[in-house]
Design a protein around this motif. Structure first.
Motif, mmCIF file in Angstrom:
data_model
loop_
_atom_site.group_PDB
_atom_site.id
_atom_site.type_symbol
_atom_site.label_atom_id
_atom_site.label_comp_id
_atom_site.label_asym_id
_atom_site.label_seq_id
_atom_site.Cartn_x
_atom_site.Cartn_y
_atom_site.Cartn_z
ATOM 1 N N ARG A 87 -68.732 0.429 -57.932
ATOM 2 C CA ARG A 87 -68.471 1.069 -59.225
ATOM 3 C C ARG A 87 -67.415 2.168 -59.102
ATOM 4 O O ARG A 87 -66.680 2.439 -60.054
ATOM 5 N N ALA A 88 -67.324 2.801 -57.951
ATOM 6 C CA ALA A 88 -66.328 3.862 -57.763
ATOM 7 C C ALA A 88 -64.913 3.315 -57.937
ATOM 8 O O ALA A 88 -64.098 3.875 -58.684
ATOM 9 N N LYS A 89 -64.607 2.214 -57.270
ATOM 10 C CA LYS A 89 -63.268 1.635 -57.393
ATOM 11 C C LYS A 89 -63.053 1.056 -58.783
ATOM 12 O O LYS A 89 -61.946 1.130 -59.341
ATOM 13 N N TYR A 90 -64.098 0.491 -59.346
ATOM 14 C CA TYR A 90 -64.019 -0.057 -60.705
ATOM 15 C C TYR A 90 -63.610 1.025 -61.700
ATOM 16 O O TYR A 90 -62.683 0.840 -62.501
ATOM 17 N N ALA A 127 -49.080 2.641 -55.920
ATOM 18 C CA ALA A 127 -50.525 2.888 -55.952
ATOM 19 C C ALA A 127 -51.260 1.715 -56.590
ATOM 20 O O ALA A 127 -52.372 1.361 -56.175
ATOM 21 N N LEU A 128 -50.640 1.102 -57.592
ATOM 22 C CA LEU A 128 -51.241 -0.066 -58.237
ATOM 23 C C LEU A 128 -51.369 -1.222 -57.252
ATOM 24 O O LEU A 128 -52.403 -1.901 -57.209
ATOM 25 N N GLU A 129 -50.335 -1.451 -56.460
ATOM 26 C CA GLU A 129 -50.392 -2.520 -55.461
ATOM 27 C C GLU A 129 -51.536 -2.279 -54.471
ATOM 28 O O GLU A 129 -52.284 -3.195 -54.119
ATOM 29 N N LEU A 130 -51.683 -1.025 -54.045
ATOM 30 C CA LEU A 130 -52.766 -0.689 -53.121
ATOM 31 C C LEU A 130 -54.128 -0.846 -53.779
ATOM 32 O O LEU A 130 -55.100 -1.272 -53.146
ATOM 33 N N LEU A 131 -54.198 -0.503 -55.061
ATOM 34 C CA LEU A 131 -55.459 -0.597 -55.788
ATOM 35 C C LEU A 131 -55.917 -2.047 -55.912
ATOM 36 O O LEU A 131 -57.102 -2.354 -55.749
ATOM 37 N N ILE A 132 -54.989 -2.931 -56.190
ATOM 38 C CA ILE A 132 -55.335 -4.355 -56.306
ATOM 39 C C ILE A 132 -55.735 -4.915 -54.941
ATOM 40 O O ILE A 132 -56.652 -5.736 -54.834
#
Length: 213
Positions: free
Chosen positions: A93-96, A140-145
């Protein structure tokens, strides 16, 4: 109580992504098209529901939910807990939550500045704004995915629908180049039947508005 869901939106607004998520959930809802070209979003009736005059807005019985990220979160927790939103005790849930609010805050802010041609000069100015620099935000988006295919790996969540909507607009409006993982997520979300249903429904809603004028 799901039969009391009323979704106030317009196919040209941020409500498009939420519309897809409503179709994905499969819960009964009424789509109330707000004629933004005719200024309906600034009329007293709608302002009594959303004083900002913004779209979308979700009404669930006596409850009013505004802000797209809040609507995604509410729908996921209310109608599909553990399916499209990790449960409170689930570490995922944290990453979500991070991805869901990154989409509505940092990412959207950065993309719209680029879309509107606004530039931020100087390190202090970049520190003061919410995202710093667009390149950093997209990295950051690339890392998040991550490894994908979704933000939570194999688990599809409301955060993917929120990000998918942002990425769809970015490509369609030719805002900027996206990284490979962002493009892959966009394509993954476009493949869903809920995306196609919402797209077709949006076309029909626009046609109804045009014929009513």
């Amino acid at each position: 109580m799901s039969k009391d869901l009323v979704f106030y939106s317009h196919p040209w607004t941020r409500g498009r992504g939420v519309h897809v998520f409503l179709e994905e959930l499969g819960v009964p809802y009424a789509y109330r098209t707000i004629d933004i070209a005719g200024g309906e979003h600034k009329e007293a009736e709608y302002l009594s529901i959303n004083p900002m005059g913004k779209l979308p807005t979700l009404q669930h019985g006596d409850l009013i939910i505004t802000e797209s990220a809040a609507i995604y979160a509410y729908l996921a927790d209310r109608f599909a807990p553990g399916r499209y939103a990790p449960l409170l005790e689930d570490p995922a849930r944290a990453k979500y939550l991070r991805a869901l609010f990154f989409s509505a805050g940092t990412l959207e802010y950065a993309l719209f500045d680029r879309f509107l041609g606004r530039t931020v000069e100087g390190e202090r100015a970049r520190m003061a704004i919410g995202y710093g620099a667009l390149d950093t935000t997209l990295e950051a988006l690339e890392l998040l995915i991550g490894e994908g295919p979704y933000v939570l790996g194999e688990q599809l969540s409301a955060a993917d629908f929120a990000l998918g909507a942002q990425l769809e607009w970015t490509v369609m409006a030719k805002v900027t180049e996206l990284g490979p993982k962002a493009l892959a997520l966009r394509e993954k979300m476009r493949e869903r039947e809920s995306f196609q249903r919402a797209k077709e429904a949006g076309r029909a809603l626009l046609a109804e508005l045009q014929s009513a004028r």
